[in-house]
Every structure is written in structure tokens, then in C-alpha cells.
Design a protein around this motif. Structure first.
Motif, PDB file in Angstrom:
ATOM      1  N   SER A   1      96.625 -89.295  25.076  1.00 14.19           N
ATOM      2  CA  SER A   1      96.747 -88.003  24.401  1.00 14.19           C
ATOM      3  C   SER A   1      97.984 -87.915  23.502  1.00 14.19           C
ATOM      4  O   SER A   1      98.199 -86.895  22.852  1.00 14.19           O
ATOM      5  N   ASN A   2      98.781 -88.992  23.436  1.00 17.37           N
ATOM      6  CA  ASN A   2      99.974 -89.026  22.588  1.00 17.37           C
ATOM      7  C   ASN A   2     100.069 -90.365  21.865  1.00 17.37           C
ATOM      8  O   ASN A   2     101.124 -91.000  21.828  1.00 17.37           O
ATOM      9  N   THR A   3      98.980 -90.793  21.261  1.00 16.36           N
ATOM     10  CA  THR A   3      98.944 -92.127  20.653  1.00 16.36           C
ATOM     11  C   THR A   3      99.988 -92.291  19.557  1.00 16.36           C
ATOM     12  O   THR A   3     100.461 -93.399  19.321  1.00 16.36           O
ATOM     13  N   GLU A   4     100.394 -91.191  18.901  1.00 17.36           N
ATOM     14  CA  GLU A   4     101.402 -91.301  17.845  1.00 17.36           C
ATOM     15  C   GLU A   4     102.764 -91.743  18.392  1.00 17.36           C
ATOM     16  O   GLU A   4     103.632 -92.167  17.632  1.00 17.36           O
ATOM     17  N   LEU A   5     102.936 -91.692  19.712  1.00 15.61           N
ATOM     18  CA  LEU A   5     104.176 -92.169  20.323  1.00 15.61           C
ATOM     19  C   LEU A   5     104.082 -93.634  20.756  1.00 15.61           C
ATOM     20  O   LEU A   5     105.103 -94.294  20.917  1.00 15.61           O
TER      21      LEU A   5
END
Length: 188
Positions: free
Chosen positions: A113-117
Motif C-alpha cells: 500500500s506504499n509502493t512509492e516508498l
């Protein structure tokens, strides 16, 4: 403390006066995020990247990742404007941190849910960070292997093989002070 760049326009891998065997004078150089921001905010391009880095760090802490540190490197910590005739495009970083949950399923959901990290292409696009993650909850053998890999990669320029240093900042730091500095510099 961040040492001055050497004659090659990079951080030295160790402080010459201390020598390569004194841990206090070796890279990665431990500092605060504010000192890092003040040191590297000398152009509009760099300020944009630094704002992205601070936003990346804020988002990381919001997910519960608070215990650890980051290695910062790449052309961003070099005098790339002089040596390559261009501004840096991003900052390279590796986060070494403990997972905020002991459940592997919860961890997988957090990453999904936080692939941009956690996906470098996404973190570059959104935060100007070529970002990677080392899970300190792994078995020590894997942590050592990951650390060896990242230290080997970050301690040399890719094209020239020039030996160089890097910076280390804790995840928990006074990022608000650093952002305030950037806002003041941007509005000056």
C-alpha cells in the motif's frame, strides 16, 4: 559532521588526518538531516530534491518506520555541477530500519500500500529519491550481506570507480527544522 569535498569533488572515504582505520573519521559520516539540508541546498534543483527527500522521510515515519537510519549518496553529495556539468537528478538512499510490525502479512500489506516508498522508480518520480530498504528484522547474515552490497555500491563512483564517502542520518531527526530552512531559502 560532513567533511569538505576532496579535489575530485567527492566526499573523502575517510578523513585523511584520522586515517582509514579510525572509525570516527570514516564514511558513512553521521550527521543530522538539518546539517545535510543546509550543506546541499545551494541551487533550486537541489532544493527540490531535498524537499522530496524530507517528504519521503515524513511518509516513511507515517507508516511506522521510525527506528533506523539512512545512507545518502550519489551525485547529490558530489560537486556534480562542476565535475559533470549538470545538476543532480535525485538523491540515492538506503533506509536501514526495523519493520513497524512483527506480522509478516501486515508488513507485506504495508509495503503493497506504499509502493512509492519501496519501489525505486516510484520513489524517484514522486520524491526525487532513488530509494532502497534494508529490513533490520532479517537474520544477521542477510543484514550483513545487504550492508556489504550497499556499502560497496555507494563507496565508489559507478563510471570511474573513484573511492568516495557517504552520509548517514537517523530516521528520527528534526525534519521540520530542515524544511523550515528550505522554505526560507526558497523564499529569499
Amino acid at each position: 559532521m560532513i567533511p569538505e569535498l576532496n579535489q575530485s569533488g567527492v566526499l573523502p572515504p575517510f578523513i585523511p588526518e584520522k586515517g582509514p582505520t579510525d572509525p570516527a573519521g570514516m564514511a558513512p559520516y553521521r550527521t543530522t538531516i538539518t546539517e545535510f539540508v543546509v550543506r546541499y541546498s545551494q541551487s533550486p534543483e537541489r532544493i527540490t530534491i531535498l524537499k522530496g527527500l524530507l517528504e519521503y522521510r515524513r511518509k516513511l515515519r507515517e507508516t511506522g518506520i521510525t527506528q533506523g537510519f539512512q545512507w545518502l549518496d550519489g551525485s547529490f553529495v558530489e560537486n556534480v555541477e562542476l565535475t559533470r556539468g549538470r545538476p543532480p537528478a535525485d538523491v540515492d538512499l538506503v533506509t536501514f530500519a526495523f519493520r513497524p510490525t512483527s506480522s509478516i502479512d501486515e508488513w507485506k500489506n504495508l509495503v503493497r500500500s506504499n509502493t512509492e516508498l519501496f519501489l525505486p522508480d516510484e520513489s524517484k518520480e514522486k520524491y526525487f529519491c532513488d530509494a532502497y530498504f534494508v529490513d533490520l528484522n532479517l537474520h544477521p547474515i542477510h543484514i550483513v550481506s545487504n550492508t556489504r552490497y550497499w556499502f560497496g555500491l555507494f563507496s565508489h563512483q559507478r563510471e570511474s570507480y573513484l573511492w568516495k564517502g557517504m552520509i548517514e542520518v537517523p530516521i528520527q531527526c528534526n525534519d521540520d527544522k530542515a524544511m523550515q530552512f528550505l522554505e526560507e531559502v526558497s523564499n529569499a
